[in-house]
Design a protein around this motif. Structure first.
Motif, PDB file in Angstrom:
ATOM      1  N   GLY A  35       0.850  -1.187   0.000  1.00 14.99           N
ATOM      2  CA  GLY A  35       0.000   0.000   0.000  1.00 14.99           C
ATOM      3  C   GLY A  35       0.877   1.224   0.000  1.00 14.99           C
ATOM      4  N   ALA A  39      -0.831   4.314   4.263  1.00 20.26           N
ATOM      5  CA  ALA A  39      -2.024   3.488   4.043  1.00 20.26           C
ATOM      6  C   ALA A  39      -2.485   2.799   5.321  1.00 20.26           C
ATOM      7  N   ASN A 204      -5.273   0.567   1.151  1.00 16.37           N
ATOM      8  CA  ASN A 204      -5.237   1.959   0.716  1.00 16.37           C
ATOM      9  C   ASN A 204      -6.101   2.775   1.652  1.00 16.37           C
ATOM     10  N   LYS A 205      -5.572   3.855   2.192  1.00 19.42           N
ATOM     11  CA  LYS A 205      -6.312   4.732   3.113  1.00 19.42           C
ATOM     12  C   LYS A 205      -7.044   3.934   4.196  1.00 19.42           C
ATOM     13  N   THR A 301      -4.958   2.033  -5.956  1.00 20.81           N
ATOM     14  CA  THR A 301      -4.615   2.927  -4.854  1.00 20.81           C
ATOM     15  C   THR A 301      -4.538   4.389  -5.261  1.00 20.81           C
TER      16      THR A 301
END
Ligand code: ADP
Ligand code: MG
Length: 302
Positions: A35, A39, A204-205, A301
């Motif tokens: 990531g 992330a 991701n996030k 991403t």
């Protein structure tokens, strides 16, 4: 020795570093955790190792809950943190004695000898950690993570900052350890996960956006485009190439080299050959381009 994460949430003040993260790592698997920066990879790994608590959700290592049985979890896990914090003033052997001391290992001297051999530190064992190259320091980090022979290894960016030769050496050590252990490793090097991991989890996030074998992730995420890189013996025109059945897009590299695409997933390589024959051209080379994990990663991403 499995790792099970169920709906893990981590809040840093207002910020949600992890948002309902769930996944499982089965016994014996080597799983890549990838990531972009920020992330939530390190946060997730610290929670699995019991270094920080989740805000909510549950994490179990070999059936032991990280909050309820932190000591059992520590016994079963070896952890190489990001930036591998070592004591530069300590000698390699001394440091491993210190690291092993936490686990009350029987025959610690024997064990240290074994682990030094296993991680290729024989020649460095009497040096101060501060005097070692980054690659050797990373070996010391791995030796520390392996000292109590844990069934699960959590490695946070173990090859970041190493030169290409050191990367290969550390990767080999990880692959070797993976023969008998369950491993989760984070990285941002795509070739690394492709080279050593059975499966990839992309975050991701703070959310999991993919969790599968590399080939499956590529297949499921890749767009439907078939692209062929072709080199003709003579100069060719774009307008003419667009007449080849199945070609929907043409990109010029130079007059002889072209990228031809079909957006419906149709393999049109035969059509190119027939076209070339009909025009008296020779095809010098033709290569179907596979979408890479790198491209898929960017797609997932962005
Ligand atoms: P990664 O390892 O994937 O780069 P991290 O887990 O380190 O991501 O960080 C995830 C997010 O949480 C980032 O936005 C980071 O700034 C934030 N974060 C991490 N640790 C802390 C902390 N101790 N306090 C506040 N925010 C943090
Ligand atoms: Mg990190």
């Amino acid at each position: 020795m499995s790792v099970i994460v169920e709906n893990a949430v981590k809040l840093y003040g207002e910020q949600r570093a992890l948002n309902n993260v769930s996944f499982e790592i089965k016994s014996g698997e080597i799983v890549g955790f990838i990531g972009p920066n920020g992330a939530g990879k390190s946060t997730m790994m610290k929670i699995i190792c019991g270094f920080i608590p989740p805000s909510s959700g549950a994490v179990k290592v070999n059936g032991f809950d990280v909050l309820e049985n932190p000591l059992e979890v520590r016994k079963n896990i070896g952890y190489l943190p990001e930036h591998n914090p070592l004591y530069p003033e300590m000698y390699v052997k001394e440091y491993l004695e210190f690291a092993g001391g936490i686990y009350k290992i029987k025959n610690i001297q024997e064990r240290i000898k074994d682990i030094i051999a296993q991680t290729g530190l024989e020649r460095e064992q009497h040096k101060k950690i501060g005097a070692l190259s980054k690659g050797y320091r990373q070996r010391v980090g791995l030796a520390q993570a392996l000292i109590h022979d844990p069934a699960v290894l959590i490695l946070d960016e173990p090859t970041t900052g190493l030169d290409p030769n050191q990367i290969v050496e550390i990767r080999n050590l990880i692959s070797e350890a993976g023969k008998s252990k369950t491993i989760m490793l984070s990285t941002h090097i795509m070739q690394e996960v492709e080279a050593i991991c059975d499966r990839i989890i992309i975050i991701n996030k703070g959310e999991i956006v993919a969790n599968d074998r590399t080939s499956e992730i590529i297949q499921n995420t890749a767009n439907n485009e078939v692209t062929v890189l072709i080199e003709f013996s003579n100069d060719v025109d774009e307008a003419v190439l667009l007449q080849i059945p199945g070609v929907s897009k043409v990109r010029k590299i130079n007059d002889k080299n072209w990228l031809l695409s079909n957006d419906q997933g149709q393999d049109f390589r035969e059509n190119i050959f027939q076209y070339a024959v009909s025009k008296g051209l020779s095809v010098l080379s033709m290569q179907k381009k596979e979408q890479s994990l790198e491209e898929v990663f960017h797609e997932l991403t962005k």
